[in-house]
Design a protein around this motif. Structure first.
Motif, PDB file in Angstrom:
ATOM      1  N   HIS A  75      -6.342  -1.336   4.597  1.00  0.00           N
ATOM      2  CA  HIS A  75      -6.545  -0.925   5.991  1.00  0.00           C
ATOM      3  C   HIS A  75      -7.235  -2.023   6.814  1.00  0.00           C
ATOM      4  N   HIS A 124       0.829  -1.202   0.000  1.00  0.00           N
ATOM      5  CA  HIS A 124       0.000   0.000   0.000  1.00  0.00           C
ATOM      6  C   HIS A 124       0.866   1.255   0.000  1.00  0.00           C
ATOM      7  N   ASP A 164       0.870   2.928   3.319  1.00  0.00           N
ATOM      8  CA  ASP A 164       0.017   4.063   2.960  1.00  0.00           C
ATOM      9  C   ASP A 164       0.621   5.345   3.516  1.00  0.00           C
ATOM     10  N   GLU A 222      -5.441   1.891  -5.749  1.00  0.00           N
ATOM     11  CA  GLU A 222      -6.397   1.773  -4.663  1.00  0.00           C
ATOM     12  C   GLU A 222      -7.774   2.200  -5.164  1.00  0.00           C
ATOM     13  N   HIS A 272       1.689   5.089  -2.426  1.00  0.00           N
ATOM     14  CA  HIS A 272       1.121   6.014  -3.411  1.00  0.00           C
ATOM     15  C   HIS A 272       2.195   6.900  -4.028  1.00  0.00           C
TER      16      HIS A 272
HETATM   17 ZN   LIG Z   1      -4.240   4.495   0.433  1.00  0.00          ZN
END
Ligand SMILES: [Zn+2]
Length: 322
Positions: A215, A45, A271, A140, A47
């Motif tokens: 998550h 995860h 994340d 995502e 970005h």
């Molecule tokens: Zn995310």
């Protein structure tokens, strides 16, 4: 004479003792470090952003996370973000990472970046990306930010595509945005939209679709146990909950899933978005879980994602230096 012997004796004793203490200190240090898993890791995860992302507004600024009392400084630019994140990947032996908008970073780390593209692209655009080798993961996918439920008709074609192409879908349920995000920047977000069991009919009607819940569906622990029991294909990632939550709550949630027998379907995720220091805390939060054995940590940090992604034996051997 006697005195010299006693002095010598004392000296020796001191040496022995200090040596013992030194030994003890070394032993202590070794045992402490030994409980930390140190890689290889797969971050499921992450970005990448370009300058026209809404996150650009927060570059270089501090984020004060009231829930943990931590303050994180955002990278100064999106270029710096890429450099600092890839440097963290090196530091922690993160050998692979699923990066939403990963095309932005691919050329800088082609052996590591798993390219994610999401439902903001049309089905035709995603088919083309797949043909070009730029669609490793559909994600995502987070329609909750626009108040859209997973059962919305507009998403059906994306589930069909993921199943048809054999591309895993990475689905965001909850938490979304900062605490109180609905009052700050995401007026459509509601906590009920994140309820995991609403995915059941989608899973049942797409049995070959590979999916992981981002998550880990926090805070709906009982629902996630029911969902993962009823649907053995469901994996989860630990992105954001391993640094945005107080460690006690994160351990409680993680332990709940592990004790329920789902330790083989939990994958590491950060994340970290534009705050790269959260990667330190995400890894520390998992490593400090004293209810996990080293094997269980290795599963979470690496093995489960390697299995989910169908990495080859050669790749795994290379990652593990075997
Ligand atoms: Zn995310």
């Amino acid at each position: 004479m006697k005195t010299s012997i006693s002095i010598l004796g004392n000296l020796l004793l001191t040496l022995v003792l200090s040596n013992c203490f030194a030994q003890q200190a070394i032993i202590t240090k070794i045992t402490d470090d030994d409980t930390d898993y140190t890689g290889p890791m797969i971050d499921m995860h992450s970005h990448a952003f370009n300058e026209n992302s809404s996150f650009s507004l927060m570059l270089g600024k501090e984020m004060d996370l009231a829930m943990t009392g931590k303050i994180y400084k955002a990278s100064a630019s999106m270029e710096k973000l890429r450099e600092e994140t890839l440097a963290k990947f090196e530091e922690y032996n993160i050998v692979k990472a699923m990066v939403s908008q990963g095309e932005l970073w691919y050329e800088f780390a082609p052996e590591k970046v798993i390219i994610g593209n999401n439902h903001f692209l049309s089905i035709e655009e995603l088919r083309l990306k797949h043909k070009e080798g730029k669609l490793d993961v559909l994600g995502e996918v987070a329609p909750n930010y626009q108040g859209i439920l997973p059962t919305d008709d507009s998403l059906k074609d994306y589930y069909d595509l993921a199943e048809e192409l054999g591309v895993p879908i990475a689905y965001h349920l909850f938490p979304g945005g900062p605490p109180g995000g609905a009052y700050i920047m995401y007026p459509e977000i509601r906590a009920f939209q994140g309820k995991p069991l609403q995915l059941e009919e989608i899973l049942f009607s797409h049995p070959r679709m590979k999916i992981y819940i981002m998550h880990a569906g926090w805070p709906y622990l009982e629902d996630m146990k029911a969902l993962m029991y009823a649907h053995p294909q469901v994996y989860v990632d630990l992105g954001v909950i391993d640094w945005v939550l107080p460690v006690k709550e994160f351990h409680h949630f993680l332990k709940g899933l592990v004790d329920a027998g789902f330790g083989k379907r939990i994958m590491f995720g950060t994340d970290s978005m534009i705050w790269v220091d959260t990667i330190d805390d995400a890894i520390a939060a998992i490593n400090s879980a004293d209810f996990l054995s080293m094997e269980q940590k290795e599963d979470i940090f690496y093995n489960n994602a390697a299995r989910f992604l169908n990495l080859t034996d050669e790749e795994i051997k290379k990652h593990k230096g075997q």
